[in-house]
Design a protein around this motif. Sequence first.
Motif, short mmCIF file in Angstrom:
data_model
loop_
_atom_site.label_atom_id
_atom_site.label_comp_id
_atom_site.label_asym_id
_atom_site.label_seq_id
_atom_site.Cartn_x
_atom_site.Cartn_y
_atom_site.Cartn_z
N UNK A 83 -55.19 -29.57 -14.14
CA UNK A 83 -55.69 -29.99 -15.45
C UNK A 83 -57.20 -30.14 -15.38
N UNK A 84 -57.89 -29.68 -16.41
CA UNK A 84 -59.35 -29.69 -16.43
C UNK A 84 -59.85 -30.30 -17.73
N UNK A 85 -60.79 -31.22 -17.62
CA UNK A 85 -61.52 -31.72 -18.79
C UNK A 85 -62.80 -30.89 -18.89
N UNK A 86 -62.90 -30.11 -19.92
CA UNK A 86 -64.04 -29.20 -20.07
C UNK A 86 -65.21 -29.94 -20.72
N UNK A 87 -65.96 -30.62 -19.86
CA UNK A 87 -67.13 -31.39 -20.30
C UNK A 87 -68.28 -31.22 -19.32
N UNK A 88 -68.31 -30.07 -18.63
CA UNK A 88 -69.29 -29.84 -17.58
C UNK A 88 -70.72 -29.74 -18.10
N UNK A 150 -64.30 -32.37 -7.54
CA UNK A 150 -63.44 -31.99 -8.65
C UNK A 150 -64.14 -31.18 -9.71
N UNK A 151 -65.42 -30.87 -9.52
CA UNK A 151 -66.14 -30.06 -10.50
C UNK A 151 -65.61 -28.63 -10.51
N UNK A 152 -65.28 -28.15 -11.69
CA UNK A 152 -64.80 -26.78 -11.88
C UNK A 152 -65.99 -25.93 -12.27
N UNK A 153 -66.22 -24.84 -11.56
CA UNK A 153 -67.48 -24.12 -11.71
C UNK A 153 -67.29 -22.62 -11.60
N UNK A 154 -68.34 -21.89 -12.00
CA UNK A 154 -68.35 -20.43 -11.89
C UNK A 154 -69.70 -19.98 -11.33
N UNK A 155 -69.67 -18.85 -10.63
CA UNK A 155 -70.90 -18.24 -10.11
C UNK A 155 -70.58 -16.81 -9.73
N UNK A 156 -71.38 -15.87 -10.26
CA UNK A 156 -71.10 -14.48 -9.98
C UNK A 156 -69.71 -14.11 -10.46
N UNK A 157 -68.94 -13.47 -9.61
CA UNK A 157 -67.59 -13.05 -10.00
C UNK A 157 -66.52 -14.09 -9.67
N UNK A 174 -66.39 -28.07 -16.03
CA UNK A 174 -65.59 -29.27 -16.27
C UNK A 174 -65.23 -29.95 -14.97
N UNK A 175 -64.16 -30.74 -15.02
CA UNK A 175 -63.74 -31.47 -13.81
C UNK A 175 -62.24 -31.68 -13.81
N UNK A 176 -61.70 -31.78 -12.61
CA UNK A 176 -60.27 -31.99 -12.44
C UNK A 176 -60.05 -33.14 -11.45
N UNK A 177 -58.90 -33.80 -11.59
CA UNK A 177 -58.53 -34.86 -10.65
C UNK A 177 -57.69 -34.32 -9.49
N UNK A 178 -57.41 -33.02 -9.51
CA UNK A 178 -56.61 -32.44 -8.43
C UNK A 178 -57.31 -32.66 -7.09
N UNK A 200 -55.63 -25.56 -16.86
CA UNK A 200 -55.09 -26.08 -18.12
C UNK A 200 -56.05 -27.10 -18.70
N UNK A 201 -56.42 -26.90 -19.95
CA UNK A 201 -57.36 -27.80 -20.62
C UNK A 201 -56.67 -29.06 -21.10
N UNK A 202 -57.26 -30.21 -20.77
CA UNK A 202 -56.75 -31.50 -21.24
C UNK A 202 -57.90 -32.30 -21.82
N UNK A 203 -57.59 -33.26 -22.65
CA UNK A 203 -58.62 -34.09 -23.26
C UNK A 203 -59.02 -35.20 -22.30
#
Length: 203
Positions: A83-88, A150-157, A174-178, A200-203
């Motif tokens: 689960x991800x809170x998309x607030x990055x 827990x930061x969810x991130x992207x870079x390149x591919x 965003x961030x996840x508690x996983x 999965x997006x969560x509030x």
Amino acid sequence: MRWLTYGTDAVLVECASRAEAAAVRATVVSAAHPEVVEVVPGASTVLVSVRPGSKALGEIRASVEGADLTHPPAGDPREHVPDVRYDGDDLELVARTAGITVEKVVQLHTEAEYTVAFTGFAPGFGYLTGLPEPLRQARLDSARTRVPAGSVAVAGEFAGVYPRASPGGWRLLGRTDAVLFDPRAERPALLAPGDRVRFRSVS
């Protein structure tokens, strides 16, 4: 591909592409050779180590070179849906760079299916392939000195999740508690090469 001796009981397979490396890893793993101790994929390499004194490396090479690497074994990958809170901090930057809305960024990121190509950088950090083209963006010009765990991130591919607080230059969505890495667990790292991931997006 090139087969390079790596000590007395291992070989490093240098591949022409990430896809070829993934196919080599899948072929070796699916063979389940009893003498294989570890299979460690990289961006375009695969390290195969066997029990000391084993003569299995020749058999492994023969099986890989005789395989159809364009159709590697599918295996039975584990699936993870964090689960991800998309607030990055970089969510709006990613949207602006891609020329799309923040909502579209979240939609693209959550609709994609990712595969753990290899692990590295930090214990538990998986490099995930399958990132949609609009989200394939450069690293930040200046890396942060501290990215929260827990930061969810992207870079390149690649997409990824920081398993612990560390410096980093990826763009944060965003961030996840996983829990990505727990040294006390039977399997310390949640993600392993070949695993599938969906966010999965969560509030």
